[in-house]
Design an enzyme around this catalytic site. Structure first.
Site, mmCIF file in Angstrom:
data_model
loop_
_atom_site.group_PDB
_atom_site.id
_atom_site.type_symbol
_atom_site.label_atom_id
_atom_site.label_comp_id
_atom_site.label_asym_id
_atom_site.label_seq_id
_atom_site.Cartn_x
_atom_site.Cartn_y
_atom_site.Cartn_z
ATOM 1 C CE LYS A 192 -0.303 2.344 -6.849
ATOM 2 N NZ LYS A 192 0.467 1.787 -7.280
ATOM 3 C CE1 TYR A 214 -4.339 -20.189 20.424
ATOM 4 C CE2 TYR A 214 -3.591 -18.205 19.031
ATOM 5 C CZ TYR A 214 -4.626 -19.342 19.715
ATOM 6 O OH TYR A 214 -5.690 -19.148 19.528
HETATM 7 C C1 PLP Z 1 2.064 2.422 -7.968
HETATM 8 C C2 PLP Z 1 2.268 2.784 -9.039
HETATM 9 C C3 PLP Z 1 2.933 4.350 -9.001
HETATM 10 C C4 PLP Z 1 3.278 5.015 -7.507
HETATM 11 O O1 PLP Z 1 4.335 4.278 -6.942
HETATM 12 P P1 PLP Z 1 5.670 5.303 -5.427
HETATM 13 O O2 PLP Z 1 6.086 4.171 -5.048
HETATM 14 O O3 PLP Z 1 3.846 5.261 -4.011
HETATM 15 O O4 PLP Z 1 5.663 6.790 -5.256
HETATM 16 C C5 PLP Z 1 3.156 5.623 -9.798
HETATM 17 N N1 PLP Z 1 3.083 4.805 -11.346
HETATM 18 C C6 PLP Z 1 2.406 3.444 -10.979
HETATM 19 C C7 PLP Z 1 2.302 3.388 -12.758
HETATM 20 C C8 PLP Z 1 1.870 2.955 -10.559
HETATM 21 O O5 PLP Z 1 0.901 2.019 -10.413
#
Ligand code: PLP
Length: 391
Positions: free
Chosen positions: A54, A284
């Site tokens: 994702k 800055y």
């Molecule tokens: C993001 C997510 C994961 C992965 O989490 P990590 O900490 O990156 O391993 C697994 N399951 C769901 C539903 C998520 O949203």
């Protein structure tokens, strides 16, 4: 002129070609593959691995990462939005894809067309999908998300019976997975809570089975749980961070994750070198004043690139095998560093923003600590203006 500017912003591959600025993010697909193999070995042959890609694979580039992970044997891919799934399908990814966030009204056709499986957490979502599926004479797979203590998306564990009972009317839907997500799998003082989440999940699964559902996939584990809570594996795990070599701030503190290799390195280089006498102010707000005659380098990277402003007067980069401290405030497109103690420093020298050089390293976790966040937000924050180069 306008055309090339638009390309830079909207198309990352194009950006890599058009980019003359020596600031880029190098993605090691071999390291990604090596991290994936560690996970495979850890969970064993009986547990499937859903690689979480994702948010553009946490900033690493979802298409390129998924292609490599598919070749390495990833069983599933996890994305947040159906749009992210479509991007993978358009790139030729064929393994099943789960959309963690479900879908929004109007996206039902997209799910069918691209063969994406949504997580669902409301009955009306099932109703909508069922209607569209019936119209197309199809039976659609969904995974039901159970909220066992995260309090975010998901059917509350204590409402599972009711939900399962009501879901029986949707004849064109197959509930093929039951998932939950841990709130504190990385926190040893909350191990009991993780166990509580597992038992709530197990009772929800029993409730669904009692109503006649037989979900094929039982999955609970993010990275931290994959490493620390094997009793919670079910028959699939969903790691994200550890695939990208991020572990220092997302696994239990006692875990040594040195075996996971860094995947993203960010580089820039010296665009200007100058001598600055003792007592001058820099940047800055004039927040830094030289305490000695100094050599100062300007780097063409700033907070719009994701070199967070929290690095101001606190962060560091690596040049010629030496750490060079950030001096003054990071600005939008530029950063200045003190290279007085870097022997032989020259114009165009490479600056490692995130990455490793022999014994020296700057990890996303280190930068995250300065910014009071976690490494995920750092890699996700390396902006589209920074071309990804795959090696
Ligand atoms: C993001 C997510 C994961 C992965 O989490 P990590 O900490 O990156 O391993 C697994 N399951 C769901 C539903 C998520 O949203």
């Amino acid at each position: 002129m306008l055309d090339s500017t638009q390309n830079l912003i909207t198309n990352k591959d194009q950006a890599a070609k058009n980019c003359h600025r020596p600031t880029c993010a190098e993605i090691s697909l071999d390291s990604l593959a090596s991290n994936f193999r560690i996970v495979k070995e850890l969970v064993g042959a009986s547990v499937k691995v859903m690689a979480v890609v994702k948010a553009d694979a946490y900033g690493h580039g979802a298409v390129q990462c998924a292609k490599r992970l598919e070749a390495e044997g990833a069983d599933w891919f996890g994305v947040a939005l159906p749009e992210e799934g479509v991007e993978l399908r358009n790139a030729g990814i064929t393994r099943p894809i789960l959309c963690f966030g479900g879908f929004w009204r109007g996206q039902e056709g997209l799910l069918i067309e691209h063969n994406l499986v949504p997580a669902v957490y409301r009955l009306d979502m099932l109703g909508e999908l069922d209607r569209v599926a019936r119209r197309e004479s199809r039976v659609l797979d969904v995974h039901v998300k159970i909220d066992t203590g995260m309090g975010r998306l998901g059917v509350r564990y204590d409402a599972a019976t009711e939900f399962a009972e009501s879901a029986r009317v949707f004849k064109n839907i197959r509930i093929d997975g039951l998932m939950t997500h841990f709130a504190s799998a990385d926190e040893p003082t909350l191990n009991e809570f993780t166990k509580t989440q597992v038992s709530r999940y197990e009772s929800a699964l029993q409730q669904f089975e009692a109503k006649g559902f037989r979900p094929s996939f039982h999955d609970l584990c993010n990275s931290a749980a994959t490493v620390s809570h094997p009793f919670a594996y079910g028959n699939m795990v969903r790691p994200g961070g550890i695939l990208y070599g991020l572990w220092r701030d997302i696994l239990q503190p006692s875990v040594n994750g040195e075996a996971f290799q860094n995947v993203m390195s960010v580089y820039s280089s010296i665009a200007l070198l100058k001598r600055v006498p003792k007592g001058d102010s820099l940047g800055y707000g004039c927040t830094f004043r030289t305490s000695r005659d100094s050599v100062i380098a300007t780097l063409p990277i700033g907070y719009h690139d994701g070199f967070v402003r929290a690095n101001s007067n606190r962060g560091r980069v690596i040049i010629r095998g030496h750490y060079a401290p950030v001096v003054g405030r990071v600005s939008m497109d530029l950063t200045i560093v003190d290279v007085t103690d870097v022997p032989g420093v020259r114009l165009d020298d490479r600056a490692i923003i995130i990455g490793e050089d022999g014994a020296l390293s700057i990890h996303a976790e280190e930068m995250a600590k300065l910014a009071d966040t976690i490494s995920y937000e750092i890699t996700c924050g390396i902006s589209g203006r920074v071309p990804r180069v795959y090696v």
